[in-house]
Design a protein around this motif. Structure first.
Motif, PDB file in Angstrom:
ATOM      1  N   LEU A   3      12.931   3.858  14.301  1.00  0.00           N
ATOM      2  CA  LEU A   3      12.980   5.444  14.968  1.00  0.00           C
ATOM      3  C   LEU A   3      11.887   6.193  14.635  1.00  0.00           C
ATOM      4  O   LEU A   3      11.476   6.864  15.642  1.00  0.00           O
ATOM      5  CB  LEU A   3      14.276   5.820  14.621  1.00  0.00           C
ATOM      6  N   LEU A   4      11.704   6.280  13.347  1.00  0.00           N
ATOM      7  CA  LEU A   4      10.675   7.393  12.771  1.00  0.00           C
ATOM      8  C   LEU A   4       9.212   6.771  13.331  1.00  0.00           C
ATOM      9  O   LEU A   4       8.339   7.983  13.534  1.00  0.00           O
ATOM     10  CB  LEU A   4      10.715   7.442  11.319  1.00  0.00           C
ATOM     11  N   LEU A   5       8.838   5.391  13.443  1.00  0.00           N
ATOM     12  CA  LEU A   5       7.728   5.267  14.075  1.00  0.00           C
ATOM     13  C   LEU A   5       7.291   5.676  15.364  1.00  0.00           C
ATOM     14  O   LEU A   5       6.448   6.187  15.585  1.00  0.00           O
ATOM     15  CB  LEU A   5       7.706   3.669  13.999  1.00  0.00           C
ATOM     16  N   ILE A   6       8.518   5.350  16.214  1.00  0.00           N
ATOM     17  CA  ILE A   6       8.510   5.865  17.905  1.00  0.00           C
ATOM     18  C   ILE A   6       8.347   7.766  17.619  1.00  0.00           C
ATOM     19  O   ILE A   6       7.520   8.091  18.451  1.00  0.00           O
ATOM     20  CB  ILE A   6       9.594   5.616  18.435  1.00  0.00           C
ATOM     21  N   VAL A   7       9.094   8.283  16.840  1.00  0.00           N
ATOM     22  CA  VAL A   7       8.896   9.618  16.903  1.00  0.00           C
ATOM     23  C   VAL A   7       7.688  10.270  16.533  1.00  0.00           C
ATOM     24  O   VAL A   7       6.974  11.246  16.943  1.00  0.00           O
ATOM     25  CB  VAL A   7      10.271  10.329  16.105  1.00  0.00           C
ATOM     26  N   ALA A   8       7.171   9.801  15.216  1.00  0.00           N
ATOM     27  CA  ALA A   8       5.764  10.072  14.695  1.00  0.00           C
ATOM     28  C   ALA A   8       4.768   9.773  15.807  1.00  0.00           C
ATOM     29  O   ALA A   8       3.822  10.498  15.769  1.00  0.00           O
ATOM     30  CB  ALA A   8       5.494   9.297  13.418  1.00  0.00           C
ATOM     31  N   TRP A   9       4.666   8.674  16.388  1.00  0.00           N
ATOM     32  CA  TRP A   9       3.843   8.158  17.392  1.00  0.00           C
ATOM     33  C   TRP A   9       3.701   9.298  18.411  1.00  0.00           C
ATOM     34  O   TRP A   9       2.578   9.575  18.867  1.00  0.00           O
ATOM     35  CB  TRP A   9       4.105   6.814  17.800  1.00  0.00           C
ATOM     36  N   TYR A  10       4.825   9.549  18.956  1.00  0.00           N
ATOM     37  CA  TYR A  10       4.857  10.592  19.971  1.00  0.00           C
ATOM     38  C   TYR A  10       4.250  11.809  19.683  1.00  0.00           C
ATOM     39  O   TYR A  10       3.617  12.602  20.395  1.00  0.00           O
ATOM     40  CB  TYR A  10       6.550  10.730  20.616  1.00  0.00           C
ATOM     41  N   ILE A  11       4.792  12.218  18.564  1.00  0.00           N
ATOM     42  CA  ILE A  11       4.317  13.663  18.007  1.00  0.00           C
ATOM     43  C   ILE A  11       2.763  13.727  17.914  1.00  0.00           C
ATOM     44  O   ILE A  11       2.020  14.572  18.017  1.00  0.00           O
ATOM     45  CB  ILE A  11       5.174  14.054  16.530  1.00  0.00           C
ATOM     46  N   THR A  12       2.280  12.669  17.008  1.00  0.00           N
ATOM     47  CA  THR A  12       0.764  12.491  16.911  1.00  0.00           C
ATOM     48  C   THR A  12      -0.091  12.704  18.114  1.00  0.00           C
ATOM     49  O   THR A  12      -0.935  13.385  18.334  1.00  0.00           O
ATOM     50  CB  THR A  12       0.725  11.073  16.406  1.00  0.00           C
ATOM     51  N   THR A  13       0.616  11.738  19.387  1.00  0.00           N
ATOM     52  CA  THR A  13      -0.074  11.708  20.589  1.00  0.00           C
ATOM     53  C   THR A  13      -0.049  12.851  21.501  1.00  0.00           C
ATOM     54  O   THR A  13      -1.001  13.321  22.268  1.00  0.00           O
ATOM     55  CB  THR A  13      -0.039  10.393  21.352  1.00  0.00           C
ATOM     56  N   LYS A  14       0.988  13.602  21.323  1.00  0.00           N
ATOM     57  CA  LYS A  14       1.610  14.606  22.378  1.00  0.00           C
ATOM     58  C   LYS A  14       1.335  16.265  21.661  1.00  0.00           C
ATOM     59  O   LYS A  14       1.156  17.011  22.304  1.00  0.00           O
ATOM     60  CB  LYS A  14       2.842  14.526  22.740  1.00  0.00           C
ATOM     61  N   GLN A  28     -13.452  20.553   6.826  1.00  0.00           N
ATOM     62  CA  GLN A  28     -13.324  21.601   7.354  1.00  0.00           C
ATOM     63  C   GLN A  28     -13.204  22.836   6.256  1.00  0.00           C
ATOM     64  O   GLN A  28     -12.065  22.883   5.704  1.00  0.00           O
ATOM     65  CB  GLN A  28     -12.173  22.185   8.625  1.00  0.00           C
ATOM     66  N   LYS A  29     -14.218  23.335   5.812  1.00  0.00           N
ATOM     67  CA  LYS A  29     -14.046  24.126   4.594  1.00  0.00           C
ATOM     68  C   LYS A  29     -12.953  25.086   4.655  1.00  0.00           C
ATOM     69  O   LYS A  29     -12.577  25.630   3.453  1.00  0.00           O
ATOM     70  CB  LYS A  29     -15.431  24.638   4.258  1.00  0.00           C
ATOM     71  N   ASP A  30     -12.778  25.996   5.727  1.00  0.00           N
ATOM     72  CA  ASP A  30     -12.092  27.005   5.834  1.00  0.00           C
ATOM     73  C   ASP A  30     -10.667  26.703   6.136  1.00  0.00           C
ATOM     74  O   ASP A  30      -9.781  27.524   6.331  1.00  0.00           O
ATOM     75  CB  ASP A  30     -12.622  28.104   6.785  1.00  0.00           C
ATOM     76  N   VAL A  31     -10.128  25.518   5.909  1.00  0.00           N
ATOM     77  CA  VAL A  31      -8.806  25.074   6.530  1.00  0.00           C
ATOM     78  C   VAL A  31      -8.046  25.350   5.426  1.00  0.00           C
ATOM     79  O   VAL A  31      -8.339  25.550   3.949  1.00  0.00           O
ATOM     80  CB  VAL A  31      -8.665  23.659   6.777  1.00  0.00           C
ATOM     81  N   GLY A  32      -6.748  26.079   5.972  1.00  0.00           N
ATOM     82  CA  GLY A  32      -5.644  26.653   4.823  1.00  0.00           C
ATOM     83  C   GLY A  32      -4.463  25.967   5.020  1.00  0.00           C
ATOM     84  O   GLY A  32      -4.289  25.160   5.794  1.00  0.00           O
ATOM     85  N   LEU A  33      -3.677  26.477   4.171  1.00  0.00           N
ATOM     86  CA  LEU A  33      -2.242  25.604   3.958  1.00  0.00           C
ATOM     87  C   LEU A  33      -1.636  25.992   5.257  1.00  0.00           C
ATOM     88  O   LEU A  33      -0.725  25.272   5.589  1.00  0.00           O
ATOM     89  CB  LEU A  33      -1.555  26.166   2.941  1.00  0.00           C
ATOM     90  N   GLY A  34      -1.643  27.045   5.746  1.00  0.00           N
ATOM     91  CA  GLY A  34      -1.053  27.444   7.086  1.00  0.00           C
ATOM     92  C   GLY A  34      -1.300  26.495   8.213  1.00  0.00           C
ATOM     93  O   GLY A  34      -0.344  26.135   8.834  1.00  0.00           O
ATOM     94  N   THR A  35      -2.744  26.108   8.124  1.00  0.00           N
ATOM     95  CA  THR A  35      -2.882  25.170   9.188  1.00  0.00           C
ATOM     96  C   THR A  35      -2.331  23.650   8.984  1.00  0.00           C
ATOM     97  O   THR A  35      -1.682  22.998  10.019  1.00  0.00           O
ATOM     98  CB  THR A  35      -4.472  24.854   9.476  1.00  0.00           C
ATOM     99  N   LEU A  36      -2.061  23.117   7.712  1.00  0.00           N
ATOM    100  CA  LEU A  36      -1.599  21.991   7.510  1.00  0.00           C
ATOM    101  C   LEU A  36      -0.199  21.988   7.645  1.00  0.00           C
ATOM    102  O   LEU A  36       0.555  21.307   8.245  1.00  0.00           O
ATOM    103  CB  LEU A  36      -1.737  21.539   6.038  1.00  0.00           C
ATOM    104  N   ILE A  37       0.548  23.144   7.201  1.00  0.00           N
ATOM    105  CA  ILE A  37       2.005  23.319   7.358  1.00  0.00           C
ATOM    106  C   ILE A  37       2.531  23.345   8.814  1.00  0.00           C
ATOM    107  O   ILE A  37       3.490  22.721   9.117  1.00  0.00           O
ATOM    108  CB  ILE A  37       2.556  24.452   6.593  1.00  0.00           C
ATOM    109  N   ALA A  38       1.632  24.122   9.513  1.00  0.00           N
ATOM    110  CA  ALA A  38       1.795  24.107  10.992  1.00  0.00           C
ATOM    111  C   ALA A  38       1.835  22.668  11.664  1.00  0.00           C
ATOM    112  O   ALA A  38       2.566  22.458  12.658  1.00  0.00           O
ATOM    113  CB  ALA A  38       1.088  25.107  11.761  1.00  0.00           C
ATOM    114  N   ALA A  39       0.636  21.821  11.235  1.00  0.00           N
ATOM    115  CA  ALA A  39       0.627  20.715  11.872  1.00  0.00           C
ATOM    116  C   ALA A  39       1.665  19.548  11.426  1.00  0.00           C
ATOM    117  O   ALA A  39       1.805  18.849  12.146  1.00  0.00           O
ATOM    118  CB  ALA A  39      -0.865  19.940  11.642  1.00  0.00           C
ATOM    119  N   LEU A  40       2.312  19.839  10.070  1.00  0.00           N
ATOM    120  CA  LEU A  40       3.251  19.007   9.675  1.00  0.00           C
ATOM    121  C   LEU A  40       4.663  19.112  10.121  1.00  0.00           C
ATOM    122  O   LEU A  40       5.513  18.311  10.053  1.00  0.00           O
ATOM    123  CB  LEU A  40       3.382  19.005   8.146  1.00  0.00           C
TER     124      LEU A  40
END
Length: 510
Positions: A223-234, A463-475
């Motif tokens: 289940l999680l493989l399918i969900v993570a795959w979809y989120i990654t590509t979409k 990307q030198k200027d990447v912040g925690l906000g970018t990572l949390i938003a992506a996660l």
């Protein structure tokens, strides 16, 4: 390096944009952890003077909040600072593993393997394979969130995607899917160690075992493989857009030379021989890597205790072979230089870890996490059925934002939840499953996870200027997706009455 992002479209992207912009307006992570230290100290002061407490059902003792803003507290803060830093669990693990990973990267072994893999493997299966490896990685302890993200980033560059998208995907798979697996691993043994004594509080005849969640967690892996795959590509890949690799532009020849191919084959052979050697030490009943008394490969075994140096060697050996055969490493001085270069990239991570270690220590000393966990579990009493299941998932996920260790939380919650649900007719195996789902889904976004600073240091390479906000938003989409679909799976499993594993029925036998 140049990057570009796609335009934000739809409710999800607008929501993530708000998280990213808000998060990136926060100070540097070092300052954030320093601020959190101050907040926890002040909270301990308020909780201490108001007499906040809770009764721990594990031993019946009352847990009192500890005010750290006292003369004794100040002395403890001062004298334990170095110890907190040195004893921070992931610190040594990360640095040791990076010796092997760094050498394999610096010699060019990773790059050649990925070139070869992308040449031969259908592009469509590379992403799900990385996700699957991340989910299964919890069987080897805490290595997956350290080793896999930088490899996934390099693979994504070869695929033409942004490397931070690969970092995020691998990190989310390894931590968000922490409890799911096709293998019985260290986590299963650790969980049942707390479940068993909690079960005996009500009925000593009820049997529990390390495999009692296996059916459910195996289905969860798919289940999680399918969900993570979809989120990654979409979501993830489109959100980060394109990436121009400066090294690729300076060396546009993507063909593998005969010498590189020969080096890769010999390096792969050395990896295979290393695996066979460790297997020979582990598989026999009297194997050196088994527990000398019980014969177990999981519980208190040299294999589990030595998994970090073993993983390091499995990267270091093929990296060495590749470097000498391909000619990218021609002397012992160059070997030492490559190891030094790989460790030099860990500087920002080490600085953050110092303050993160203090923050987690203050939280532990104050007893605030334990009290919050007990109060939250008590609030669920009186509920039943689907409402109770979802309540425990939400409780576990929420507490996970405050206490990172799965075993530490279960040590607190098991003596509360196991007896409570047994009295309602639920088997401890099902209660344990519910907890493990809630504990996993917020792993990617919790600031209490010690690997988040490491992920940030990886991302800042690209990307030198990447912040925690970018990572949390992506996660965030991974945590949301896992929360929705994994919770639905638990409810369906409950309604159908399917055992969650061998010796793990939903209900206690009447």
């Amino acid at each position: 390096m140049s990057t570009s992002k796609t335009e934000s479209k739809g409710i999800m992207n607008r929501f993530l944009d708000v998280i990213e912009k808000s998060g990136n307006k926060l100070p540097d992570p070092v300052v954030i952890f320093i601020s959190l230290c101050g907040i926890i100290l002040f909270a301990s002061f308020l909780a201490g003077i108001t007499g906040l407490s809770a009764k721990n059902p594990a031993d019946g003792k009352v847990v009192h909040a500890v005010n750290l803003l006292t003369p004794d507290g100040f002395v403890k803060i001062l004298t334990k600072a170095v110890e907190n830093f040195a004893a921070f669990p992931p610190l040594g693990l990360v640095l040791v593993v990076m010796l092997g990973v760094g050498l394999a990267e610096k010699t060019g072994y990773f790059e050649t393997v990925m070139k070869s893999t992308i040449e031969k493997a259908p592009k469509k299966i590379i992403i799900p394979v990385i996700i699957l490896v991340g989910i299964l990685g919890n069987s080897a302890g805490d290595a997956a969130p350290i080793v896999l993200p930088p490899i996934a980033a390099m693979v994504f560059i070869r695929l033409g995607y942004h490397p931070i998208a690969g970092l995020v995907m691998a990190y989310a798979a390894a931590l968000g899917g922490f409890s799911a697996s096709l293998l019985i691993g260290m986590t299963d043994a650790l969980m049942v160690a707390f479940t068993e004594p909690a079960t005996k509080l009500i009925d000593g005849t009820v049997k529990v075992n390390a495999a009692m969640n296996y059916y459910f967690l195996s289905a969860s892996t798919v289940l999680l493989l399918i969900v993570a795959w979809y989120i990654t590509t979409k979501i993830t890949i489109p959100r980060f857009g394109s990436y121009q690799d400066p090294e690729a532009s300076s060396n546009s020849n993507d063909d593998i030379t005969p010498q590189e191919r020969k080096a890769m084959h010999l390096a792969n052979l050395s990896l295979l021989l290393s695996l066979l050697l460790f297997a020979a030490l582990a598989i026999p009943q009297n194997g050196l890597l088994r527990n000398a008394e019980t014969g177990s490969l999981i519980e208190n075994s040299p294999l589990m205790a030595g998994i970090v140096p073993i993983i390091t060697l499995l990267f270091l050996i093929p990296g060495l072979v590749y470097g000498f055969v391909a000619g990218t490493m021609k002397s012992t001085k160059q070997f030492a230089s490559m190891l030094g270069e790989s460790m030099s990239t860990m500087g920002p991570f080490i600085v953050i870890v110092f303050f993160a270690a203090q923050m987690l220590a203050y939280f532990s000393w104050s007893n605030l996490g334990t009290i919050i966990a007990i109060k939250g579990a008590e609030a669920l009493q009186g509920q039943n059925g689907v409402v109770l299941i979802l309540g425990i998932i939400i409780l576990s996920a929420s507490i996970n934002m405050l206490i990172g260790s799965a075993s530490a939380k279960w040590a607190i919650l098991a003596p509360i939840l196991i007896p409570m649900l047994m009295l309602l007719g639920f088997h401890p195996a099902f209660t344990q499953v519910i907890y493990r789902v809630g504990d996993s889904i917020t792993n990617p976004i919790t600031p209490m996870m010690p690997y988040l600073p490491l992920l940030l240091s990886y991302a800042q390479r690209y990307q030198k200027d990447v912040g925690l906000g970018t990572l949390i938003a992506a996660l965030m989409p991974y945590s949301i997706g896992f929360a929705i679909f994994w919770s639905i799976l638990v409810v369906i499993w409950y309604l159908l009455g399917i055992p969650v594993g061998p010796g793990g029925p939903i209900h206690l036998e009447g």
